[in-house]
Design an enzyme around this catalytic site. Structure first.
Site, PDB file in Angstrom:
ATOM      1  N   LYS A  73       0.649  -0.901  -0.067  1.00  0.00           N
ATOM      2  CA  LYS A  73      -0.131   0.144   0.103  1.00  0.00           C
ATOM      3  C   LYS A  73       0.749   1.443   0.445  1.00  0.00           C
ATOM      4  O   LYS A  73       0.287   1.973  -0.095  1.00  0.00           O
ATOM      5  CB  LYS A  73      -0.701  -0.304   1.099  1.00  0.00           C
ATOM      6  CG  LYS A  73      -2.469  -1.003   0.865  1.00  0.00           C
ATOM      7  CD  LYS A  73      -3.322  -0.479   2.158  1.00  0.00           C
ATOM      8  CE  LYS A  73      -4.267  -2.070   1.545  1.00  0.00           C
ATOM      9  NZ  LYS A  73      -5.486  -1.764   2.634  1.00  0.00           N
ATOM     10  N   ASP A 109     -11.273   3.543   0.539  1.00  0.00           N
ATOM     11  CA  ASP A 109     -11.485   2.561   1.266  1.00  0.00           C
ATOM     12  C   ASP A 109     -12.481   3.683   2.210  1.00  0.00           C
ATOM     13  O   ASP A 109     -13.242   3.450   3.132  1.00  0.00           O
ATOM     14  CB  ASP A 109     -10.320   2.362   2.690  1.00  0.00           C
ATOM     15  CG  ASP A 109     -10.341   1.011   2.223  1.00  0.00           C
ATOM     16  OD1 ASP A 109     -11.026   0.228   1.788  1.00  0.00           O
ATOM     17  OD2 ASP A 109      -9.065   0.512   2.983  1.00  0.00           O
TER      18      ASP A 109
END
Ligand code: NAP
Length: 281
Positions: A73, A109
């Protein structure tokens, strides 16, 4: 799946290690199928240090894009041409897509959670006093989006105080480190810890005592397996409105799907597919 993979089929993939447990292929292939898009989504085990190579493959083969999970990430950012402000601020990319010929990294997210809250409960964080339990990757995304979503206040409670402070900072002037005392007047309590997650040592644990919450508090548990954690069972018994993490999982994928295809994602088909996959686990 009834679609044929042909010479014109375009690919999308999740990269990570491990990645074989991922539900993303089920969600995205259901989306491709429902819209009759000639695309296929696969899970690619990509080891640490190889995120850049995966982005080069995306460029070479003109894939729709990538979903990105641990351990890439952060590392994947260096391989992108641009990174959105959200991804830069929270230092995480979970989605890579093409925009105007450039490869862009984003984090979906936070938006996914806000959309999921609305989809499940018709609720917006606007004006709410929020308590976020946990200060890891998911909490970071939520803390960052809460001011933009209009939240009135954010108290972050975490086992490790230093990370609670860093996450609270992401919410700017509405954020602060909280304590158990904040639960009694919280409008919205979010569990962003693994406490309650199935098939772990934490499965029978609860992150907060729901008896401390007021009668109209709402509980958002980011866990989706099991569908009803102990926290959610206790919240439901108390008559509180609550949701599990499935809607966040689906809606973070919805944002990615829309980045990749430019089409409005078929949310119902994507949700049905992941629910049926979870039922068969
Ligand atoms: P993470 O980065 O590892 O963070 C975990 C957080 O939980 C940390 O704040 C950690 O505290 C805390 N924690 C861990 N074990 C604990 C324990 N035994 N007691 C108290 N606190 C504990 O994980 P994450 O990626 O943010 O994920 C957090 C949760 O959200 C998981 O349940 C995950 O499945 C869920 N999630 C759901 C979605 C979705 O789409 N629905 C997306 C992402 C994550 P310390 O800082 O003290 O270590």
């Amino acid at each position: 799946m009834t679609r044929l993979v042909t010479a014109t089929t375009r690919m999308a993939a999740v990269i990570g290690d491990p990645v074989r447990h991922s539900l993303s292929p089920v969600i995205h292939n259901a989306g491709f199928e429902a819209l009759a898009i000639d695309g296929v989504y696969v899970a690619l085990p990509v080891g640490a240090g190889q995120a850049g190579a995966a982005v080069e493959a995306m460029r070479l083969f003109d894939w729709y894009g990538l979903s990105v999970t641990m351990p890439h990430k952060q590392a994947v950012m260096a391989a992108c041409d641009e990174v959105t402000d959200t991804a830069k601020t929270i230092n995480a990319v979970n989605c890579v897509f093409w925009r105007d010929g450039k490869v862009v990294g984003d984090s979906t997210d936070g938006t996914g959670w806000v959309r999921g809250l609305h989809a499940d409960l018709g609720l917006s964080p606007n004006g709410l006093k929020c308590v976020l339990v946990g200060a890891g990757g998911a909490a970071t995304a939520i803390a960052h989006i809460l001011p933009a979503a209009g939240a009135a206040e954010l108290a972050v409670i975490n086992r490790t105080a230093a990370t609670a402070a860093a996450v609270a900072d992401l919410a700017g002037r509405i954020g602060r480190v909280g304590s158990i005392d904040d639960l009694s007047d919280a409008d919205l309590v979010i569990n962003a810890t693994p406490l309650g997650m199935g098939s772990t040592d934490h499965a029978d644990k609860v992150p907060v005592d729901v008896s401390l919450l007021k009668d109209d508090a709402v509980v958002s548990d980011l866990i989706y397996h099991p569908a009803e954690t102990r926290l959610l069972a206790q919240a439901r018994e108390r008559g509180l409105r609550c949701q599990n993490g499935l809607a966040m999982l689906v809606h973070q994928a919805v944002v990615a799907f829309e980045h990749w295809t430019g089409s409005k994602a078929p949310v119902e088909a994507m949700t049905d597919a992941v629910q049926s996959s979870l039922r068969s686990r």
